[in-house]
Design an enzyme around this catalytic site. Structure first.
Site, PDB file in Angstrom:
ATOM      1  N   GLU A 248     134.647  34.886  34.202  1.00 11.82           N
ATOM      2  CA  GLU A 248     135.241  33.585  33.883  1.00 11.82           C
ATOM      3  C   GLU A 248     134.295  32.933  32.892  1.00 11.82           C
ATOM      4  O   GLU A 248     133.197  32.511  33.248  1.00 11.82           O
ATOM      5  CB  GLU A 248     135.409  32.746  35.152  1.00 11.82           C
ATOM      6  CG  GLU A 248     136.412  31.607  34.976  1.00 11.82           C
ATOM      7  CD  GLU A 248     135.755  30.326  34.499  1.00 11.82           C
ATOM      8  OE1 GLU A 248     135.930  30.004  33.292  1.00 11.82           O
ATOM      9  OE2 GLU A 248     135.077  29.660  35.289  1.00 11.82           O
ATOM     10  N   CYS A 282     133.987  24.284  31.565  1.00 17.04           N
ATOM     11  CA  CYS A 282     134.632  25.312  30.754  1.00 17.04           C
ATOM     12  C   CYS A 282     136.066  24.951  30.402  1.00 17.04           C
ATOM     13  O   CYS A 282     136.593  25.388  29.373  1.00 17.04           O
ATOM     14  CB  CYS A 282     134.589  26.659  31.479  1.00 17.04           C
ATOM     15  SG  CYS A 282     135.469  26.678  33.066  1.00 17.04           S
TER      16      CYS A 282
END
Length: 476
Positions: A248, A282
């Site tokens: 990720e 993110c």
């Protein structure tokens, strides 16, 4: 000042004077903690201890694993104030962001606890007369997790809880900027009843010991959350060594605002999506693409709201903007903004530093020859551009090798669904901000934003392997 150590083979290994590193409070760069600096032998000991316990832990009952995680969720709620204090001082969270992170971590623990009862199997049809063909899910073995500084509790829980729920021991290398949070979570798991050898914690610098953990032959699967550059390196190592890997990574995430959008809702989504935890997320919506007819109005509204975001005491619930995590990252943000302005971009609001905090910053006129166009900022910096039609907006949104998450604001359902279908992103939100988190969904991105997906169903596939068993005579 706190001192935190490794947790290996059920024993705390404290930091020593000769083998430790400083953890600094990002608010003023003062030393907050001293942490043990792991070396290759620590990694080997942790992987070895986990491997030796793997068979025994795989035989633990679903009820036990379920109860351990549910108890851990309850303890986290009870200790929320203590965790909040650490998240504020160790990584510069505001109190509101810290509480949000704790709430998400609790929900992940309770949701993942249910997966302890999903490590099952099925009966397959077979051509053999009087024969049974059975498929069983079995734990894969030792799972390693490498987690970032920005949401250390959420990612620590997500990486560890799925491994523990499915019968796999876990070895954890947290960010060297958040070892105290990791140590507290490890202690919480132990207090919840998780067997000591089911969880190993190795502190230190990833650049020094990360490769050793990823390539250790006793590690069967790796989960990594962090930068795309390091993530691709981890992926290569896993491929070369035949390991499963879930990545990720980062994103330069677009938020599209169409001409019929609810402007108040879109501005709020851009404000929170771009500046929550000072953009160090993110999923931050660092790029906003607005229909040309609403562009100027949107920029005016966004800047007006951004100027009002509080930058005060991190323990004040109204504070939104806190410090950037390190001087290295602060300098990188300065360079990205300077490169853009020197090449013609214009700052419409923000751009001023207050010690280690940067005012929420909005730029227009960013072109593809500027670093801001291609690099993830990881700071409170949002760019706004205009689009003439749907094709132009989609082209701009897809003009990146990243593909984590995207949002679109419109009342036109057909346009919204076409955008969701054609945007190259792993997650899409309609009339909602880019920062969304739920434990059950397939969470992750495309391209440079990741590989595989986190989640309950996807995690079950990542953490188990199938075994085929037949019972009865073979077909002659």
């Amino acid at each position: 000042m706190q001192r935190v150590g490794h947790w290996i083979n059920g024993t705390l290994r404290p930091a020593t004077q000769s083998s430790s590193f400083e953890v600094r409070n990002p608010l003023d760069d003062s030393v907050y903690a001293i942490a043990a600096r792991g070396d290759l032998s620590d990694v080997a000991d942790a992987a070895g201890s986990a491997s030796e316990f793997a068979a025994e832990y795989a035989r633990s009952t679903p009820s036990d694993r379920e109860q351990w995680l549910i108890t851990a969720a309850g303890l986290l709620q009870q200790r929320a104030d203590a965790f909040s204090e650490v998240l504020i001082d160790e990584i510069g969270s505001s109190i509101s962001k810290a509480r949000m992170e704790i709430g998400i971590a609790v929900r992940n623990l309770t949701a993942t606890a249910a997966m302890a009862r999903q490590v099952g199997g099925k009966i397959y049809p077979t051509d053999g007369i009087g024969r049974w063909s059975l498929g069983f899910r079995k734990p894969i073995g030792v799972v390693a997790g490498i987690t970032p500084f920005n949401v250390p509790l959420i990612k620590g829980v997500k990486h560890s809880s799925m491994a523990l729920a499915t019968g796999n021991p876990f070895v954890w290398l947290p960010s060297d900027q958040a070892p105290v949070t990791a140590s507290m979570l490890t202690q919480l798991y132990c207090d919840a009843g998780v067997p000591p050898n089911a969880l190993q914690l190795v502190l230190g610098h990833g650049v020094e010991i990360g490769d050793a953990l990823v390539t250790d032959p006793r590690v069967a699967a790796v989960g990594f959350t962090g930068s795309h550059r390091v993530g691709r390196h981890v992926q290569r190592l896993c491929g070369e060594n035949g390991k499963r890997v879930t990545l990720e990574l980062g994103g330069i995430n677009p938020l599209v605002v169409w001409e019929d959008a609810n402007m108040e809702a879109a501005v709020k989504a851009a404000l929170l999506g771009g500046f929550l935890y000072q953009g160090q997320i993110c999923m931050a919506s660092s790029r906003v693409i607005v229909h040309r007819s609403r562009h100027d109005e949107f920029v005016k509204r966004l800047c007006g709201a951004a100027r009002g975001l509080p930058m005060g005491d991190l323990r004040d619930p109204t504070t939104v903007i806190g410090p950037i995590i390190s001087e290295k990252q602060r300098q990188r943000i300065r360079e990205l903004v300077a490169d853009a302005t020197q090449k013609g971009a214009r700052i419409f609001c923000g751009g001023r530093w207050h010690e280690n905090k940067l005012e929420p910053t909005v730029l227009c006129g960013v072109t593809d020859d500027m670093r801001l166009h291609a690099e993830e900022v990881f700071g409170p910096v949002v760019t706004v551009s205009a689009a003439d039609d749907f094709s132009d907006a989609l082209s701009q949104a897809n003009a990146t090798p990243f593909g984590l998450v995207a949002s679109v604001f419109t009342e036109n359902l057909d346009l919204a669904m076409r955008f969701a279908d054609q945007i190259d992103a792993g997650m899409v939100h309609i009339n909602a901000m880019t920062i969304q988190q739920e434990p059950q969904v397939p969470f992750g991105g495309n391209g440079e934003s990741g590989f595989g997906r986190e989640g309950l169903e996807t995690g079950l596939d990542d953490m188990t392997q199938w075994k085929w068993v037949t019972l009865g005579p073979s077909n002659p």
